[in-house]
Design a protein around this motif. Sequence first.
Motif, PDB file in Angstrom:
ATOM      1  N   ALA A  25      -3.375  -1.602   8.846  1.00  9.09           N
ATOM      2  CA  ALA A  25      -3.471  -0.297   8.255  1.00  9.09           C
ATOM      3  C   ALA A  25      -3.925   0.205   9.642  1.00  9.09           C
ATOM      4  CB  ALA A  25      -4.916   0.224   7.622  1.00  9.09           C
ATOM      5  N   ILE A  26      -5.174   0.268  10.561  1.00  5.30           N
ATOM      6  CA  ILE A  26      -5.623   0.805  11.522  1.00  5.30           C
ATOM      7  C   ILE A  26      -4.510   0.537  12.788  1.00  5.30           C
ATOM      8  CG2 ILE A  26      -7.205  -0.628  14.093  1.00  5.30           C
ATOM      9  CD1 ILE A  26      -9.114  -0.901  11.745  1.00  5.30           C
ATOM     10  N   LYS A  27      -3.868  -0.414  12.661  1.00  4.74           N
ATOM     11  CA  LYS A  27      -2.259  -0.619  13.784  1.00  4.74           C
ATOM     12  C   LYS A  27      -1.363   0.239  13.590  1.00  4.74           C
ATOM     13  CE  LYS A  27      -2.165  -5.872  13.897  1.00  4.74           C
ATOM     14  NZ  LYS A  27      -1.647  -6.780  14.071  1.00  4.74           N
ATOM     15  N   ASP A  28      -1.178   0.776  11.871  1.00  6.60           N
ATOM     16  CA  ASP A  28      -0.146   2.311  11.812  1.00  6.60           C
ATOM     17  C   ASP A  28      -0.931   2.684  12.321  1.00  6.60           C
ATOM     18  OD1 ASP A  28       1.974   0.553  11.289  1.00  6.60           O
ATOM     19  OD2 ASP A  28       1.349   0.635   9.198  1.00  6.60           O
ATOM     20  N   PHE A  29      -1.838   2.876  12.128  1.00 10.60           N
ATOM     21  CA  PHE A  29      -3.146   4.475  12.929  1.00 10.60           C
ATOM     22  C   PHE A  29      -2.861   4.672  13.733  1.00 10.60           C
ATOM     23  CE2 PHE A  29      -5.105   4.602   8.055  1.00 10.60           C
ATOM     24  CZ  PHE A  29      -4.603   5.109   8.121  1.00 10.60           C
ATOM     25  N   ASP A  30      -3.235   3.254  14.316  1.00 10.06           N
ATOM     26  CA  ASP A  30      -2.811   3.304  16.558  1.00 10.06           C
ATOM     27  C   ASP A  30      -1.639   4.351  16.863  1.00 10.06           C
ATOM     28  OD1 ASP A  30      -5.298   2.504  16.302  1.00 10.06           O
ATOM     29  OD2 ASP A  30      -4.727   0.673  16.105  1.00 10.06           O
ATOM     30  N   GLU A  31      -0.518   3.576  15.941  1.00  9.08           N
ATOM     31  CA  GLU A  31       1.012   3.912  16.139  1.00  9.08           C
ATOM     32  C   GLU A  31       0.965   5.633  15.906  1.00  9.08           C
ATOM     33  OE1 GLU A  31       3.575   2.413  18.717  1.00  9.08           O
ATOM     34  OE2 GLU A  31       1.598   1.440  18.586  1.00  9.08           O
ATOM     35  N   THR A  32       0.370   6.079  15.150  1.00 10.08           N
ATOM     36  CA  THR A  32       0.225   7.402  14.822  1.00 10.08           C
ATOM     37  C   THR A  32       0.036   8.115  15.596  1.00 10.08           C
ATOM     38  OG1 THR A  32       0.482   6.484  12.288  1.00 10.08           O
ATOM     39  CG2 THR A  32       0.056   8.900  12.894  1.00 10.08           C
ATOM     40  N   ILE A  33      -1.086   7.619  16.498  1.00 10.77           N
ATOM     41  CA  ILE A  33      -1.977   8.652  16.610  1.00 10.77           C
ATOM     42  C   ILE A  33      -1.612   8.605  18.292  1.00 10.77           C
ATOM     43  CG2 ILE A  33      -4.064   8.888  18.307  1.00 10.77           C
ATOM     44  CD1 ILE A  33      -5.278   7.697  15.850  1.00 10.77           C
ATOM     45  N   ARG A  34      -0.490   7.337  18.671  1.00 14.10           N
ATOM     46  CA  ARG A  34       0.125   6.754  20.309  1.00 14.10           C
ATOM     47  C   ARG A  34       1.080   8.389  20.112  1.00 14.10           C
ATOM     48  NH1 ARG A  34       4.745   5.251  22.027  1.00 14.10           N
ATOM     49  NH2 ARG A  34       5.426   4.066  20.187  1.00 14.10           N
ATOM     50  N   LEU A  35       1.647   8.367  18.769  1.00 13.80           N
ATOM     51  CA  LEU A  35       2.768   9.293  18.300  1.00 13.80           C
ATOM     52  C   LEU A  35       2.580  11.244  18.561  1.00 13.80           C
ATOM     53  CD1 LEU A  35       5.000   6.777  16.157  1.00 13.80           C
ATOM     54  CD2 LEU A  35       5.680   7.433  18.631  1.00 13.80           C
TER      55      LEU A  35
END
Length: 470
Positions: free
Chosen positions: A344-354
């Motif tokens: 989940a954290i990895k996906d939230f990392d990418e979401t915040i990057r975008l």
Amino acid sequence: MKLRFALLAVLTWCAAPMVSADAADSRSERFALVIGNAKYPDAEAPLREPLNDARDMAAELKRDGFDVDIGENLGGDAMRRALDKFYAKLKPGSVALVFFSGYGVQSGRQSYMIPVDAQIWTEPDVRRDGFGLEAVLGELNSRGAGVKIALLDASRRNPFERRFRSFSAGLAPVIAPSGTLVMYSAALSSVVSDVGTDRSLFVGELLKEIRAAGLSAEETLNRTRVSVTRASRSEQVPWISSSLAEDFSFVPGGRPVAAATPATTPATESATVAPLLPTKPVVTPPAPVAVAETARDEGSIARALAEDPTVKSLNSKLLDNPEDAGALYRRGQVYASKGAYHLAIKDFDETIRLNPKDVEAFNNRCWARTVVNDLQAALKDCNEALRLRPNFVDALDSRGLVNLKNGQSKNAITDFDAALKINPRLTSSLYGRGLAKQRTGATAEGVLDITNAKAMDPDIVKEFAGYGVR
């Protein structure tokens, strides 16, 4: 953390134009719509109770003279067609009963029945995909039904709760037309523990009382409430509201006798045995994935979750567009709800990057990092979420958990106080505040908060234990 939310709704509609129950029973046509929804793709497993309960209820209502339509595992379009067909049958003075068993969600102080294909990611999605109890009752009233009875067995923790928390779990009070009798299987804003049985306690007791001759509908439901409360040792206390002006009996021709249990006063709600604070639906913590989530296990966890219907759909979207921020965020929500926090954290990392201003992603990453004990990073995320959206109740609740795990009990109390001021029914903040108060020496106050939180959600202790907090 995520707000929980559990719903199962049962609606009964009855119309009786005459003064006596005998006259009402003999001259009013009876119609019933019975729905059991069990197979929600977003849930860990199909619910065991709704289909059996719906079939048992339909059989009993047929014996009692109802013209019954029954639907199982209905999606949104099918539920709409079933309701439209039901509405079309009604005539002035007819008796209408709607029974719904499945998931229910409270949003905007209204209760919604959820079809099996609902796509719920935000609170507006509840109003888009759900079927509002008040709207159904209003339509029944406009069709001329004289007595409207709504029985809601939808107070379950549901798979949508961890996606958003800006509303209260469980079911809400109903503003219904006159001539309406409403019953929920549990107290307002509370949930029922999933004990894994094939039939629900509520429906079992309701069927026993319906079969008792000589009772009015109000007496039948009041006796059911007493029976369920006793059988559950006050852990489950059904809620009743009535504005019936005429007598009606489920058993045709059975003239009501004096009530054996306290009757509900028209236009009032029955008292509950639970503490004064609103009760919350019983929510089961997310079942852990088959393999404990550590860095080396993430590959096997991802493979196991790849077969989840929701994850499969989101993976397909991300295959077409790896930078679909919405799909990344939603997959992160699903991973977190199933205990796969590092994924989940990895996906939230990418979401915040975008999208560096995605306040929901910051809050969700804060919560997930808190659970895996990355507390310093979690605190930064929660602070950023609150900077982007001051008084964001979800982030206040999440930051309260960070401070609780970090030993900052006074700061935790401050955050939980602020969250509860915005949403007094947020069980996680109430329970967390109780633990924090105990740690600061305010034992009696802490015990009161914990007791009320446990009454609202019997599984809250287990849930916090899953976060590493006892």
